[in-house]
Scaffold this motif. Structure first.
Motif, short mmCIF file in Angstrom:
data_model
loop_
_atom_site.label_atom_id
_atom_site.label_comp_id
_atom_site.label_asym_id
_atom_site.label_seq_id
_atom_site.Cartn_x
_atom_site.Cartn_y
_atom_site.Cartn_z
N ASP A 15 -11.16 0.49 -0.32
CA ASP A 15 -11.39 -1.02 -0.12
C ASP A 15 -10.19 -1.44 0.47
N TYR A 19 -12.79 -0.06 4.78
CA TYR A 19 -13.71 -0.99 4.91
C TYR A 19 -13.34 -2.31 4.33
N MET A 22 -19.00 -4.96 3.55
CA MET A 22 -19.87 -3.75 4.25
C MET A 22 -19.38 -3.52 5.63
N ARG A 51 -19.52 2.77 -8.96
CA ARG A 51 -20.31 3.62 -8.27
C ARG A 51 -20.04 5.31 -8.20
N GLU A 55 -23.12 7.50 -4.10
CA GLU A 55 -23.21 6.09 -3.82
C GLU A 55 -22.24 5.49 -2.69
N ASN A 59 -22.65 4.26 1.32
CA ASN A 59 -22.24 2.87 1.59
C ASN A 59 -21.26 3.44 2.89
N ARG A 62 -23.53 4.16 6.13
CA ARG A 62 -24.17 2.86 6.48
C ARG A 62 -23.04 2.08 7.35
#
Ligand SMILES: [Mg+2]
Length: 262
Positions: A15, A19, A22, A51, A55, A59, A62
């Motif tokens: 994080d 990214y 999202m 998560r 998961e 993410n 995506r």
């Protein structure tokens, strides 16, 4: 200009580095292309315990980033690995936390037994379903002698509306009530990085890439690693001068890092 040499072992935060929300940050594609072409080893190392690895990988997919789930080390997975090294099979564990922690500790074949009656270990992570009853049970477990472990010490979880409590806030409650200090696995403590290195090749300069001075860069410094701060997340260039530990490198983003290191 000096730059890290040879094949590297990269410990990369998620994080604020790869990214935000999202949205992939600038240079993520170039970063993985460079890592692959140069043959660097890497793990994505996050304090977030909520998560599962699958998961997190979902993410990332995506956002257009394809990463094998095994390349993701969450503080939940690191805590489970650390506990396995300490505790014999069948050890009774009370765990407060999300699916990431529950799966890391209790997936089929796990050596741990979930137990809220007479746990030998209390493991605390971020828990969006925290209740008074859960915190009370955690305090009682520690008073009854359960050893107290926390996935990550982050007291806050930033949201668009403002700061909300993180795992470190629940940790503080249990410590205030019991007087017992926890063993912390996540950054800036070293358990998570030591676990990461045990999963990587033994050779190569260790480089920590992160967006927070007080977790990523401090932990990297304690580890004796080369540290690189990217300015796409929490810490700002202005905060660097006031912080006692200095990163070895500062980059605007991953694109800047790749441009200077490749
Ligand atoms: Mg971060």
């Amino acid at each position: 200009m000096h730059k890290p040499n040879g094949r590297l072992r990269l410990l990369v935060d998620l994080d604020g580095v790869l990214y935000r929300g999202m949205t992939a940050l600038p240079g993520v594609g170039e970063f993985f292309a460079w890592v692959e072409a140069a043959g660097h080893a890497y793990l994505l190392v996050t304090n977030n315990s909520l998560r599962t690895q699958a998961e997190v990988a979902g993410n990332l997919r995506r956002m257009g980033v394809a990463v094998d789930p095994e390349r993701i080390l969450t503080s939940a997975v690191a805590t489970s690995a650390w506990l396995r090294a300490q505790a014999p099979g069948g050890t009774r564990v009370q765990a407060l936390g999300g699916s990431g922690l529950q799966q890391a500790l209790f997936s089929p074949g796990s050596v741990f037994t979930p137990d809220w009656q007479s746990p030998e270990w209390l493991v605390l992570g971020q828990d969006f379903d925290i209740t008074y009853q859960k915190l009370a049970a955690a305090c009682i477990a520690v008073q009854n002698g359960a050893r107290f472990v926390v996935t990550n010490p982050d007291t806050t979880l930033p949201t668009e509306a403002g700061l909300t409590p993180g795992a470190g806030a629940w940790q503080a409650v249990v410590t205030l009530v019991t007087g017992v200090q926890a063993t912390v696995i996540g950054k800036p403590e070293l358990g998570i990085f030591e676990t990461a290195l045990s999963m990587m090749p033994t050779e190569g300069e260790v480089v920590v890439v992160g967006d927070r001075l007080d977790t990523d860069i401090l932990a990297g410094h304690r580890l004796g690693a080369t540290t690189a701060l990217v300015l796409t997340g929490v810490s700002t260039r202005g905060e660097v001068s006031a912080f006692p530990v200095k990163p070895d490198y500062i980059f605007e983003n991953l694109r800047d890092l790749v441009a200077q290191w490749s």
